[in-house]
Design a protein around this motif. Structure first.
Motif, PDB file in Angstrom:
ATOM      1  N   THR A 231       2.372   5.964  -3.165  1.00 25.29           N
ATOM      2  CA  THR A 231       3.382   6.857  -3.725  1.00 25.29           C
ATOM      3  C   THR A 231       3.190   7.040  -5.219  1.00 25.29           C
ATOM      4  O   THR A 231       3.218   8.165  -5.740  1.00 25.29           O
ATOM      5  N   VAL A 232       2.982   5.930  -5.925  1.00 27.26           N
ATOM      6  CA  VAL A 232       2.802   5.997  -7.378  1.00 27.26           C
ATOM      7  C   VAL A 232       1.549   6.795  -7.738  1.00 27.26           C
ATOM      8  O   VAL A 232       1.574   7.675  -8.605  1.00 27.26           O
ATOM      9  N   LEU A 233       0.438   6.499  -7.071  1.00 26.35           N
ATOM     10  CA  LEU A 233      -0.805   7.196  -7.377  1.00 26.35           C
ATOM     11  C   LEU A 233      -0.729   8.672  -7.027  1.00 26.35           C
ATOM     12  O   LEU A 233      -1.285   9.520  -7.734  1.00 26.35           O
ATOM     13  N   SER A 234      -0.036   8.997  -5.949  1.00 25.60           N
ATOM     14  CA  SER A 234       0.102  10.404  -5.559  1.00 25.60           C
ATOM     15  C   SER A 234       0.893  11.193  -6.588  1.00 25.60           C
ATOM     16  O   SER A 234       0.602  12.349  -6.877  1.00 25.60           O
ATOM     17  N   ILE A 235       1.900  10.567  -7.162  1.00 27.49           N
ATOM     18  CA  ILE A 235       2.741  11.244  -8.152  1.00 27.49           C
ATOM     19  C   ILE A 235       1.964  11.515  -9.435  1.00 27.49           C
ATOM     20  O   ILE A 235       2.017  12.611 -10.001  1.00 27.49           O
TER      21      ILE A 235
ATOM     22  N   PRO B 210       0.817  -1.231   0.000  1.00 25.60           N
ATOM     23  CA  PRO B 210       0.000   0.000   0.000  1.00 25.60           C
ATOM     24  C   PRO B 210       0.841   1.267   0.000  1.00 25.60           C
ATOM     25  O   PRO B 210       0.431   2.288  -0.581  1.00 25.60           O
ATOM     26  N   LEU B 211       2.014   1.229   0.624  1.00 18.14           N
ATOM     27  CA  LEU B 211       2.873   2.418   0.624  1.00 18.14           C
ATOM     28  C   LEU B 211       3.374   2.736  -0.778  1.00 18.14           C
ATOM     29  O   LEU B 211       3.351   3.894  -1.221  1.00 18.14           O
ATOM     30  N   LEU B 212       3.850   1.711  -1.481  1.00 20.81           N
ATOM     31  CA  LEU B 212       4.351   1.928  -2.838  1.00 20.81           C
ATOM     32  C   LEU B 212       3.232   2.360  -3.774  1.00 20.81           C
ATOM     33  O   LEU B 212       3.416   3.244  -4.614  1.00 20.81           O
TER      34      LEU B 212
ATOM     35  N   ALA C  13     -14.095   4.639 -11.845  1.00 23.26           N
ATOM     36  CA  ALA C  13     -15.387   5.317 -11.748  1.00 23.26           C
ATOM     37  C   ALA C  13     -15.699   5.750 -10.323  1.00 23.26           C
ATOM     38  O   ALA C  13     -16.685   6.458 -10.102  1.00 23.26           O
ATOM     39  N   THR C  14     -14.890   5.343  -9.371  1.00 19.98           N
ATOM     40  CA  THR C  14     -15.076   5.703  -7.963  1.00 19.98           C
ATOM     41  C   THR C  14     -14.038   6.743  -7.577  1.00 19.98           C
ATOM     42  O   THR C  14     -12.850   6.579  -7.902  1.00 19.98           O
ATOM     43  N   PRO C  15     -14.411   7.824  -6.916  1.00 24.76           N
ATOM     44  CA  PRO C  15     -13.446   8.892  -6.580  1.00 24.76           C
ATOM     45  C   PRO C  15     -12.474   8.482  -5.477  1.00 24.76           C
ATOM     46  O   PRO C  15     -12.624   8.855  -4.318  1.00 24.76           O
ATOM     47  N   ILE C  16     -11.472   7.703  -5.880  1.00 26.31           N
ATOM     48  CA  ILE C  16     -10.437   7.245  -4.949  1.00 26.31           C
ATOM     49  C   ILE C  16      -9.166   8.046  -5.123  1.00 26.31           C
ATOM     50  O   ILE C  16      -8.533   8.466  -4.145  1.00 26.31           O
ATOM     51  N   VAL C  17      -8.777   8.281  -6.368  1.00 26.95           N
ATOM     52  CA  VAL C  17      -7.546   9.016  -6.646  1.00 26.95           C
ATOM     53  C   VAL C  17      -7.841  10.430  -7.152  1.00 26.95           C
ATOM     54  O   VAL C  17      -6.953  11.109  -7.660  1.00 26.95           O
ATOM     55  N   TYR C  18      -9.071  10.858  -7.043  1.00 23.25           N
ATOM     56  CA  TYR C  18      -9.445  12.219  -7.422  1.00 23.25           C
ATOM     57  C   TYR C  18     -10.689  12.604  -6.643  1.00 23.25           C
ATOM     58  O   TYR C  18     -11.438  11.739  -6.155  1.00 23.25           O
ATOM     59  N   ARG C  19     -10.916  13.894  -6.519  1.00 18.77           N
ATOM     60  CA  ARG C  19     -12.135  14.399  -5.877  1.00 18.77           C
ATOM     61  C   ARG C  19     -13.163  14.683  -6.962  1.00 18.77           C
ATOM     62  O   ARG C  19     -12.902  15.439  -7.898  1.00 18.77           O
ATOM     63  N   ALA C  20     -14.310  14.066  -6.839  1.00 18.69           N
ATOM     64  CA  ALA C  20     -15.313  14.135  -7.903  1.00 18.69           C
ATOM     65  C   ALA C  20     -15.739  15.565  -8.190  1.00 18.69           C
ATOM     66  O   ALA C  20     -15.903  15.967  -9.342  1.00 18.69           O
ATOM     67  N   GLU C  21     -15.897  16.378  -7.134  1.00 18.84           N
ATOM     68  CA  GLU C  21     -16.389  17.741  -7.331  1.00 18.84           C
ATOM     69  C   GLU C  21     -15.359  18.633  -8.011  1.00 18.84           C
ATOM     70  O   GLU C  21     -15.715  19.690  -8.550  1.00 18.84           O
ATOM     71  N   GLU C  22     -14.075  18.246  -8.007  1.00 25.64           N
ATOM     72  CA  GLU C  22     -13.053  19.040  -8.675  1.00 25.64           C
ATOM     73  C   GLU C  22     -12.854  18.649 -10.125  1.00 25.64           C
ATOM     74  O   GLU C  22     -12.365  19.445 -10.924  1.00 25.64           O
ATOM     75  N   VAL C  23     -13.219  17.411 -10.459  1.00 28.86           N
ATOM     76  CA  VAL C  23     -12.976  16.903 -11.814  1.00 28.86           C
ATOM     77  C   VAL C  23     -14.219  16.997 -12.684  1.00 28.86           C
ATOM     78  O   VAL C  23     -14.131  17.287 -13.882  1.00 28.86           O
ATOM     79  N   PHE C  24     -15.389  16.797 -12.093  1.00 28.65           N
ATOM     80  CA  PHE C  24     -16.627  16.765 -12.857  1.00 28.65           C
ATOM     81  C   PHE C  24     -17.534  17.909 -12.437  1.00 28.65           C
ATOM     82  O   PHE C  24     -17.546  18.305 -11.269  1.00 28.65           O
ATOM     83  N   PRO C  25     -18.320  18.427 -13.360  1.00 36.35           N
ATOM     84  CA  PRO C  25     -19.266  19.495 -12.996  1.00 36.35           C
ATOM     85  C   PRO C  25     -20.387  18.948 -12.125  1.00 36.35           C
ATOM     86  O   PRO C  25     -20.620  17.743 -12.049  1.00 36.35           O
TER      87      PRO C  25
ATOM     88  N   PHE D  18      -4.706   7.329   0.239  1.00 34.93           N
ATOM     89  CA  PHE D  18      -4.598   6.198   1.154  1.00 34.93           C
ATOM     90  C   PHE D  18      -5.958   5.864   1.776  1.00 34.93           C
ATOM     91  O   PHE D  18      -6.320   4.693   1.931  1.00 34.93           O
ATOM     92  N   ALA D  19      -6.726   6.893   2.150  1.00 37.16           N
ATOM     93  CA  ALA D  19      -8.017   6.672   2.807  1.00 37.16           C
ATOM     94  C   ALA D  19      -8.996   5.927   1.916  1.00 37.16           C
ATOM     95  O   ALA D  19      -9.852   5.180   2.413  1.00 37.16           O
ATOM     96  N   GLY D  20      -8.910   6.094   0.606  1.00 40.12           N
ATOM     97  CA  GLY D  20      -9.790   5.371  -0.305  1.00 40.12           C
ATOM     98  C   GLY D  20      -9.189   4.102  -0.851  1.00 40.12           C
ATOM     99  O   GLY D  20      -9.907   3.137  -1.142  1.00 40.12           O
ATOM    100  N   MET D  21      -7.847   4.084  -0.978  1.00 46.44           N
ATOM    101  CA  MET D  21      -7.195   2.941  -1.599  1.00 46.44           C
ATOM    102  C   MET D  21      -7.186   1.711  -0.705  1.00 46.44           C
ATOM    103  O   MET D  21      -7.331   0.582  -1.172  1.00 46.44           O
ATOM    104  N   VAL D  22      -7.023   1.899   0.610  1.00 44.42           N
ATOM    105  CA  VAL D  22      -6.957   0.759   1.529  1.00 44.42           C
ATOM    106  C   VAL D  22      -8.263  -0.037   1.531  1.00 44.42           C
ATOM    107  O   VAL D  22      -8.247  -1.257   1.348  1.00 44.42           O
TER     108      VAL D  22
END
Length: 290
Positions: free
Chosen positions: A78-82, A73-75, A215-227, A99-103
């Protein structure tokens, strides 16, 4: 010569015996649940052995061994954050958000993928001795639960270095975990049942999980990416409400809305009920399809 009919015969003819009452569906399923509870308690040492054996075999020839359960999960974080931090420039402490959504998603994805094959992979054991077939999906769920628990422990150790702080709403994290485990267990039992009869399901599940992940907002915030007009797409996603619970409790440090709790409870209950009913209704036929 007249033949007199006996009073007993006349009463029997005039008053037929009342029809036998069949037990109601609620009583039948209550008995099944009680029987499964007793059988799982009896075969609990078998489940423990399957879990411990799998955890030992999984990393027995690697240099770091069981530490890979912590490093994975750490690796991945790191990759997803970059690569995905640019999609949410307004998100502070982006690694904590990921991390909060990926775990929890790792638990869901791993449980469904492994449970899809758990009956087929244990064909030899099922044909040799009697074991409740629920033993196999439950053991896979527990294996992934151990991995998620260790990943959560690593996440809490990294909260301070990553700039986050523990908060009072985190006390509700066990409740969110219980609801999410019920949701994952229901889907896992359903997939285990379908894949035993239709082997193509296992290949299709891997593809659908990958699409479901993005399709699930794990690596992005839905309200920032979609109208705002497109948010309905997330609200029809059952995993969205559980991920929102974890984001609210761990990342935002806020009390989740009551509506989110109620929807998560309803979805988890429906998932577990449908999955369990599907598995039990086809349990006796599985051995003929192996």
């Amino acid at each position: 010569m007249d033949v007199c009919t006996s009073p007993t015969a006349q009463e029997t003819e005039e008053f037929p015996p009342p029809p036998t009452r069949r037990p109601g569906m609620v009583r039948v399923w209550r008995k099944r649940i009680g029987d499964d509870r007793a059988q799982l308690a009896r075969y609990w040492p078998v489940i423990q052995n399957l879990v411990s054996q799998e955890l030992r075999v999984r990393y027995q020839r690697s240099a770091l061994g069981f530490f890979w359960t912590l490093l994975n999960p750490l690796l991945m974080m790191t990759v997803l954050s970059i690569f995905f931090s640019a999609m949410s420039p307004g998100t502070k402490n982006f690694p904590v958000f990921v991390f909060a959504g990926m775990v929890p998603w790792g638990f869901l994805s791993g449980s469904i993928n492994e449970c899809a094959l758990c009956i087929i992979q244990n064909e030899g054991l099922i044909r040799k001795i009697y074991l409740p077939k629920l033993v196999f999906p439950i053991s896979r769920l527990l294996i992934n639960l151990v991995t998620m628990a260790l990943s959560l422990a690593v996440m809490f150790l990294l909260l301070f270095p990553l700039g986050a702080r523990p908060s009072l709403p985190m006390l509700l994290l066990p409740l969110a975990l219980v609801l999410f485990m019920a949701f994952a267990a229901g889907l896992s039992l359903l997939v285990a049942t379908v894949n035993t009869f239709f082997r193509d399901c296992g290949h299709l599940v891997a593809v659908l999980l990958q699409a479901w992940y993005f399709a699930t907002p794990i690596v992005y915030r839905a309200e920032e990416v979609f109208p705002a007009r497109s948010m309905w797409m997330f609200r029809v996603n059952p995993a969205y409400y559980f991920i929102e619970l974890f984001h609210a409790l761990i990342y935002h440090g806020q009390w989740p809305a009551l509506s989110t709790w109620l929807l998560s409870f309803a979805i988890a209950t429906a998932s577990l009920g449908i999955g369990y009913a599907a598995f039990k209704s086809q349990e006796d036929k599985m051995v003929f399809r192996l």
